[in-house]
Design an enzyme around this catalytic site. Structure first.
Site, PDB file in Angstrom:
ATOM      1  N   CYS A   1     -41.194  52.897  27.555  1.00 20.28           N
ATOM      2  CA  CYS A   1     -41.746  53.439  26.309  1.00 20.28           C
ATOM      3  C   CYS A   1     -42.007  52.287  25.335  1.00 20.28           C
ATOM      4  O   CYS A   1     -41.326  51.266  25.363  1.00 20.28           O
ATOM      5  CB  CYS A   1     -40.767  54.435  25.693  1.00 20.28           C
ATOM      6  SG  CYS A   1     -41.403  55.224  24.188  1.00 20.28           S
TER       7      CYS A   1
ATOM      8  N   ASP B   1     -41.320  52.306  22.337  1.00 17.52           N
ATOM      9  CA  ASP B   1     -40.249  52.323  21.334  1.00 17.52           C
ATOM     10  C   ASP B   1     -39.640  50.924  21.173  1.00 17.52           C
ATOM     11  O   ASP B   1     -39.304  50.265  22.157  1.00 17.52           O
ATOM     12  CB  ASP B   1     -39.177  53.326  21.795  1.00 17.52           C
ATOM     13  CG  ASP B   1     -38.145  53.609  20.729  1.00 17.52           C
ATOM     14  OD1 ASP B   1     -38.049  54.764  20.291  1.00 17.52           O
ATOM     15  OD2 ASP B   1     -37.417  52.658  20.336  1.00 17.52           O
TER      16      ASP B   1
ATOM     17  N   ARG C   1     -36.864  49.953  20.453  1.00 13.77           N
ATOM     18  CA  ARG C   1     -35.490  49.742  20.937  1.00 13.77           C
ATOM     19  C   ARG C   1     -35.418  49.475  22.431  1.00 13.77           C
ATOM     20  O   ARG C   1     -34.400  49.015  22.938  1.00 13.77           O
ATOM     21  CB  ARG C   1     -34.635  50.968  20.585  1.00 13.77           C
ATOM     22  CG  ARG C   1     -34.521  51.191  19.090  1.00 13.77           C
ATOM     23  CD  ARG C   1     -34.018  52.588  18.771  1.00 13.77           C
ATOM     24  NE  ARG C   1     -34.993  53.612  19.164  1.00 13.77           N
ATOM     25  CZ  ARG C   1     -34.806  54.923  18.960  1.00 13.77           C
ATOM     26  NH1 ARG C   1     -33.716  55.355  18.389  1.00 13.77           N
ATOM     27  NH2 ARG C   1     -35.731  55.791  19.339  1.00 13.77           N
TER      28      ARG C   1
ATOM     29  N   HIS D   1     -36.126  56.763  27.842  1.00 20.87           N
ATOM     30  CA  HIS D   1     -34.947  56.527  26.993  1.00 20.87           C
ATOM     31  C   HIS D   1     -34.622  57.788  26.207  1.00 20.87           C
ATOM     32  O   HIS D   1     -35.524  58.537  25.805  1.00 20.87           O
ATOM     33  CB  HIS D   1     -35.176  55.334  26.052  1.00 20.87           C
ATOM     34  CG  HIS D   1     -36.197  55.593  24.987  1.00 20.87           C
ATOM     35  ND1 HIS D   1     -35.866  55.844  23.679  1.00 20.87           N
ATOM     36  CD2 HIS D   1     -37.546  55.675  25.039  1.00 20.87           C
ATOM     37  CE1 HIS D   1     -36.976  56.054  22.974  1.00 20.87           C
ATOM     38  NE2 HIS D   1     -38.011  55.957  23.775  1.00 20.87           N
TER      39      HIS D   1
ATOM     40  N   CYS E   1     -36.189  59.736  22.570  1.00 25.11           N
ATOM     41  CA  CYS E   1     -37.598  59.313  22.619  1.00 25.11           C
ATOM     42  C   CYS E   1     -38.434  60.199  21.678  1.00 25.11           C
ATOM     43  O   CYS E   1     -38.500  61.422  21.843  1.00 25.11           O
ATOM     44  CB  CYS E   1     -38.123  59.419  24.048  1.00 25.11           C
ATOM     45  SG  CYS E   1     -39.844  58.869  24.216  1.00 25.11           S
TER      46      CYS E   1
HETATM   47 CO    CO Z   1     -39.910  56.706  23.483  1.00 23.65          CO
END
Ligand code: CO
Length: 208
Positions: A41, A43, A45, A97, A100
């Site tokens: 992803c 993202d 993180r 993750h 999400c």
């Molecule tokens: Co995500």
């Protein structure tokens, strides 16, 4: 963020790398030979290399919202075909993750404009596994499970491609589904039975 800090960090990184290995960048400049393709992803993180303890040259990375493998997305399909056919990676990983935002958005009724067709692919995952998901009363747990099932379905989407089918047959390429737990930092192997899915869906998706 002060972007000057980024350039200062870069200088320090070069210094640290060279003190550990004076020929580090010389090695990198010769080319790449990664054994892994990581689809994760976007993202912030999900720091792909960092959470796996891998460095430059070791992993080919593709990231998009909710780690999707969509057959008409030229971007992810180009990455998969290049990594499998040219780089000859040995393993392909789809890494979702928990927490999400993309998966969460797909669980809600909201018009998100251009994101609607992208997130619809996650709603389709929900539809396929509707009975199992609706049986989970705790919303947080249902959300976590959808993250896992989304990873599973994206692995299945990889198995549907000619590149992955051929590389599996010719040189034993494997597809893996993982989840990164942002609460603990732990990487979890969903232990998706690649061979089982392969035998289950090949009747329909066989391309040769
Ligand atoms: Co995500």
């Amino acid at each position: 963020m002060d972007l000057n800090k980024v350039f200062a960090n870069n200088k320090k990184w070069i210094k640290d790398r060279l003190s550990a290995d004076p020929s580090f960048f010389e090695g990198l400049s010769k080319g790449q030979n990664p054994e892994l393709l990581f689809i994760g992803c976007s993202d912030s993180r999900v720091a792909a290399e960092e959470l796996m303890g891998l460095g430059p040259g070791e992993v080919f990375v593709h990231r998009n919202i909710a780690n999707m493998v969509i057959s008409i997305d030229l971007n992810v399909m180009s990455v998969v075909n290049y990594a499998v056919n040219q780089l000859q990676v040995k393993d392909v990983i789809v890494c979702g993750h928990y927490a999400c935002g993309g998966v969460k958005a797909a669980m809600q009724s909201a018009d998100l404009g251009i994101l609607n067709p992208w997130l619809r692919n996650i709603r389709d995952v929900y539809r396929i596994h509707r009975n199992k998901l609706n049986a989970i009363e705790d919303e947080e747990k249902r959300y976590d499970r959808l993250v896992e099932l989304n990873v599973q379905e994206q692995c299945v989407n990889l198995i549907k491609t000619a590149a992955v089918q051929k590389a599996n047959r010719d040189r034993g390429l494997k597809v893996h589904g993982w989840v990164f737990d942002v609460k603990t930092g732990k990487l979890i192997d969903l232990k998706i039975d690649f061979d089982k899915y392969l035998s289950k869906i090949m009747e329909i998706y066989h391309l040769e």
